[in-house]
Design an enzyme around this catalytic site. Structure first.
Site, PDB file in Angstrom:
ATOM      1  N   LYS A 298      33.209 -13.179 -35.098  1.00  0.00           N
ATOM      2  CA  LYS A 298      32.092 -13.011 -34.140  1.00  0.00           C
ATOM      3  C   LYS A 298      32.292 -12.298 -32.926  1.00  0.00           C
ATOM      4  O   LYS A 298      33.087 -12.400 -32.230  1.00  0.00           O
ATOM      5  CB  LYS A 298      31.707 -14.455 -33.657  1.00  0.00           C
TER       6      LYS A 298
ATOM      7  N   ASP B 256      27.110 -13.787 -24.282  1.00  0.00           N
ATOM      8  CA  ASP B 256      26.010 -14.913 -24.841  1.00  0.00           C
ATOM      9  C   ASP B 256      25.392 -15.505 -23.758  1.00  0.00           C
ATOM     10  O   ASP B 256      25.946 -16.253 -23.026  1.00  0.00           O
ATOM     11  CB  ASP B 256      26.938 -15.745 -25.625  1.00  0.00           C
TER      12      ASP B 256
ATOM     13  N   LYS C  67      21.485 -20.315 -21.053  1.00  0.00           N
ATOM     14  CA  LYS C  67      22.415 -21.289 -20.727  1.00  0.00           C
ATOM     15  C   LYS C  67      22.331 -21.764 -19.064  1.00  0.00           C
ATOM     16  O   LYS C  67      21.974 -20.690 -18.327  1.00  0.00           O
ATOM     17  CB  LYS C  67      23.787 -20.580 -20.923  1.00  0.00           C
TER      18      LYS C  67
ATOM     19  N   ASP D 130      32.771 -14.215 -25.807  1.00  0.00           N
ATOM     20  CA  ASP D 130      32.095 -14.763 -27.184  1.00  0.00           C
ATOM     21  C   ASP D 130      32.350 -13.709 -28.050  1.00  0.00           C
ATOM     22  O   ASP D 130      32.037 -13.832 -29.207  1.00  0.00           O
ATOM     23  CB  ASP D 130      30.747 -14.903 -26.721  1.00  0.00           C
TER      24      ASP D 130
ATOM     25  N   ARG E 105      26.328 -18.392 -35.483  1.00  0.00           N
ATOM     26  CA  ARG E 105      25.900 -18.501 -36.956  1.00  0.00           C
ATOM     27  C   ARG E 105      24.981 -17.754 -37.552  1.00  0.00           C
ATOM     28  O   ARG E 105      24.941 -17.277 -38.650  1.00  0.00           O
ATOM     29  CB  ARG E 105      25.581 -20.005 -37.054  1.00  0.00           C
TER      30      ARG E 105
HETATM   31  N1  BES Z   1      29.294 -19.001 -27.771  1.00  0.00           N
HETATM   32  C1  BES Z   1      28.963 -20.561 -27.553  1.00  0.00           C
HETATM   33  C2  BES Z   1      29.870 -21.634 -28.020  1.00  0.00           C
HETATM   34  C3  BES Z   1      30.722 -21.847 -26.822  1.00  0.00           C
HETATM   35  C4  BES Z   1      30.061 -22.528 -25.562  1.00  0.00           C
HETATM   36  C5  BES Z   1      32.077 -21.382 -26.758  1.00  0.00           C
HETATM   37  C6  BES Z   1      31.138 -23.026 -24.880  1.00  0.00           C
HETATM   38  C7  BES Z   1      32.761 -22.048 -25.691  1.00  0.00           C
HETATM   39  C8  BES Z   1      32.325 -22.512 -24.520  1.00  0.00           C
HETATM   40  C9  BES Z   1      27.674 -20.683 -28.860  1.00  0.00           C
HETATM   41  O1  BES Z   1      26.920 -19.523 -29.240  1.00  0.00           O
HETATM   42  C10 BES Z   1      26.872 -21.550 -28.149  1.00  0.00           C
HETATM   43  O2  BES Z   1      26.190 -21.326 -27.240  1.00  0.00           O
HETATM   44  N2  BES Z   1      26.728 -22.781 -29.081  1.00  0.00           N
HETATM   45  C11 BES Z   1      25.860 -23.734 -28.636  1.00  0.00           C
HETATM   46  C12 BES Z   1      25.391 -24.456 -30.144  1.00  0.00           C
HETATM   47  C13 BES Z   1      24.054 -25.373 -29.738  1.00  0.00           C
HETATM   48  C14 BES Z   1      23.057 -24.725 -29.093  1.00  0.00           C
HETATM   49  C15 BES Z   1      23.843 -26.090 -30.903  1.00  0.00           C
HETATM   50  C16 BES Z   1      26.669 -24.818 -27.982  1.00  0.00           C
HETATM   51  O3  BES Z   1      27.927 -25.085 -28.497  1.00  0.00           O
HETATM   52  O4  BES Z   1      26.134 -25.270 -27.021  1.00  0.00           O
HETATM   53 ZN    ZN Z   2      27.849 -17.532 -28.587  1.00  0.00          ZN
HETATM   54 MN    MN Z   3      25.386 -19.233 -27.893  1.00  0.00          MN
END
Ligand code: BES
Ligand code: ZN
Ligand code: MN
Length: 499
Positions: free
Chosen positions: A268, A273, A280, A291, A354
């Site tokens: 990835k 992000d 966020k 990321d 994903r």
């Molecule tokens: N890159 C993030 C995952 C992440 C978050 C990694 C914090 C490390 C620390 C990913 O793209 C993401 O934002 N995932 C969301 C998914 C949710 C919206 C279902 C998450 O984990 O909050």
């Molecule tokens: Zn992400």
């Molecule tokens: Mn994300």
């Protein structure tokens, strides 16, 4: 840094520093005993005076030890002899490296390869010492206007062996660990670079540079128009809000006969992000520059195996883009068509990893892989489940999970096997499309893996969620270089299994 194996006793070494271990209670390791004898009990006297207890990871630096040609002697506490196992060894060797690099020594001979570590051999001791040397000397100061010179990185490290000769596994471990250490350095550097420098185009240029440096690597970079032609509607939906063009990077490593089917690594590469329209919160958002650590670990691993010259074929695939909000960004509720033909309802634009991986995983099939492993900072939920110690490991085949766990155990780059049971799949049912991109709060790391599993049914596949392990937060903020050791060791093991 230079590493080598040195045969001979510690009391003979003419160098900047000789490093030896002492167990708790003042019991000397074999090498320390030899030094002590030559130095007419100087070491045991110091221990008797109470200046070195042998407690794990304590150190004592000595100068001008009588009858010893080395400029310095570094004593390192190993803890209790009967408890001396991998964790104790790692803590002690790291402490040894930290102290060593505060000295002016330009070269050192370490007597750590022969230490009796429960369940581990000498080759393992050497690998882990090399990793510790890389870890303690790593600095990221390329963006400071007045960067201090990193003198430590030029220190010559030798591993002293008391026995008459070195073995093939010891020599192989040294070479492989040095290559893995360099690969981790590349992975850390790319991770630590900010999003305004490390863009998708920057990652593509790094891949081109890597292919230029190694004849065994071939690079291809697909542009957005190429992705359109391939029908990668899911990947492209993530990049819509960004001004930076997305790239799909492919690096092909040829280490053996062209006819041998490759192992594919998919990383990835979201270079920043923000969450997109599902923005966020502000706190710690800067860390979303990390990321792309999955992508960086693919580049680091490919560099390592090219350096080693591993005899197998590996393909690295890196879907890379930014996830940004804008007037043209994808909106919650939007439905897109992936390269596989499956339609996806995007209920949260922050579940973007994903969305880019699924198209890259469909694309991976074109290389007719024996195995595909994807690596991604995929979910915050994985950090909640496993903390910062283990990466989450998922697979559609238990034997593959087991192979990855073995590599993880060998390198102390921890992973934990998570479930991918069908009972979780209904959480991804959509009222309007074939699948939705989020499965609710419950089991968030698992449902993310379930999402990917819908695109990987035609091959042997594993997924590593490295959200908790790819970087450290807080005062020690920085990329870790994980899981380059795990991945490289897995590939090394694949070659050995074939022979
Ligand atoms: N890159 C993030 C995952 C992440 C978050 C990694 C914090 C490390 C620390 C990913 O793209 C993401 O934002 N995932 C969301 C998914 C949710 C919206 C279902 C998450 O984990 O909050
Ligand atoms: Zn992400
Ligand atoms: Mn994300």
């Amino acid at each position: 840094m230079e590493f080598s194996i040195k045969l001979g006793n510690p009391e003979k070494q003419r160098c900047g520093c000789v490093v030896v271990g002492v167990f708790e209670g003042g019991k000397l390791s074999d090498a320390a005993q030899m030094l002590n004898q030559a130095a007419k009990n100087t070491l045991s006297d110091i221990i008797a005076r109470g200046d070195m207890s042998g407690k794990m990871a304590t150190t004592l630096l000595l100068h001008n030890v009588p009858n010893i040609p080395s400029e310095r002697v570094l004593l390192v506490g190993l803890g209790k002899r009967e408890e001396f196992a991998a964790r104790q060894y790692l803590n002690s060797i790291r402490a040894a490296m930290r102290t060593l690099f505060t000295t002016g020594a330009k070269d050192a001979v370490l007597y750590f390869a022969d230490l009796p570590v429960a369940g581990r051999d000498s080759a393992w001791c050497i690998s882990q010492a090399v990793f510790a040397a890389f870890e303690t000397t790593y600095r990221f100061n390329q963006l400071k206007s007045k960067a201090e010179k990193n003198k430590r990185a030029s220190c010559k490290i030798q591993f002293g062996l008391l026995s008459g000769k070195s073995t093939a596994p010891q020599n192989a471990a040294l070479k492989q660990a040095a290559a893995i250490g360099q690969g981790m350095k590349l992975t850390k550097d790319l991770g630590n670079l900010p999003g305004n420098i490390c863009t998708p185009s920057y990652l593509a240029r790094q891949a081109v540079a890597l292919a230029k440096a190694h004849k065994s690597l071939k690079v291809t970079v697909l542009e957005e128009k190429d992705m359109h032609k391939l029908g990668m509607g899911s990947l492209l939906s993530v990049t819509r809000g960004s001004d930076e063009p997305a790239k799909l990077i492919t690096l092909e490593y040829r280490g053996t006969d062209k006819k041998q089917k490759p192992i594919v690594l998919v990383g990835k590469g979201v270079t920043f992000d923000s969450g997109g329209i599902s923005l966020k919160p502000g706190a710690e958002m800067d860390e979303m520059k990390y990321d792309m650590c999955g992508a960086a670990s693919v580049l680091g691993t490919l560099q390592a195996i090219a350096e080693i010259g591993l005899e197998l074929n590996v393909v690295g695939i890196i879907p890379t883009c930014e996830n940004m909000p804008s007037g043209s960004a994808t909106k919650p509720g939007d439905i897109v068509t992936s390269m596989s033909g499956q339609t996806i309802e995007i209920l949260n634009t922050d579940a973007e990893g994903r969305l880019i991986l699924c198209d890259a995983l469909t694309y991976a099939a074109k290389f007719e892989p024996t195995t595909v492993v994807d690596i991604a900072t995929l979910t915050g939920a994985c950090v909640i489940a496993l903390g910062h110690v283990a990466s989450g490991l998922y697979s559609n085949q238990d034997t593959l999970a087991q192979e990855l766990l073995t590599a993880s155990e060998q390198t102390c780059d921890r992973a934990w096997h998570m479930p991918l049971w069908d009972e979780y799949q209904p959480q991804l049912d959509s009222n309007f499309a074939d699948i939705q991109n989020i499965g609710g709060r419950a089991g968030g790391s698992i449902t993310a893996a379930c999402f990917l599993s819908r695109f990987t049914q035609n091959y042997r596949w594993a997924h590593l969620d490295i959200a908790g392990t790819a970087w450290k937060s807080g005062k020690e903020k920085g990329a870790t270089g994980r899981p380059v050791p795990l991945l490289t060791q897995y590939l090394i093991n694949c070659v050995e299994a074939d022979n």
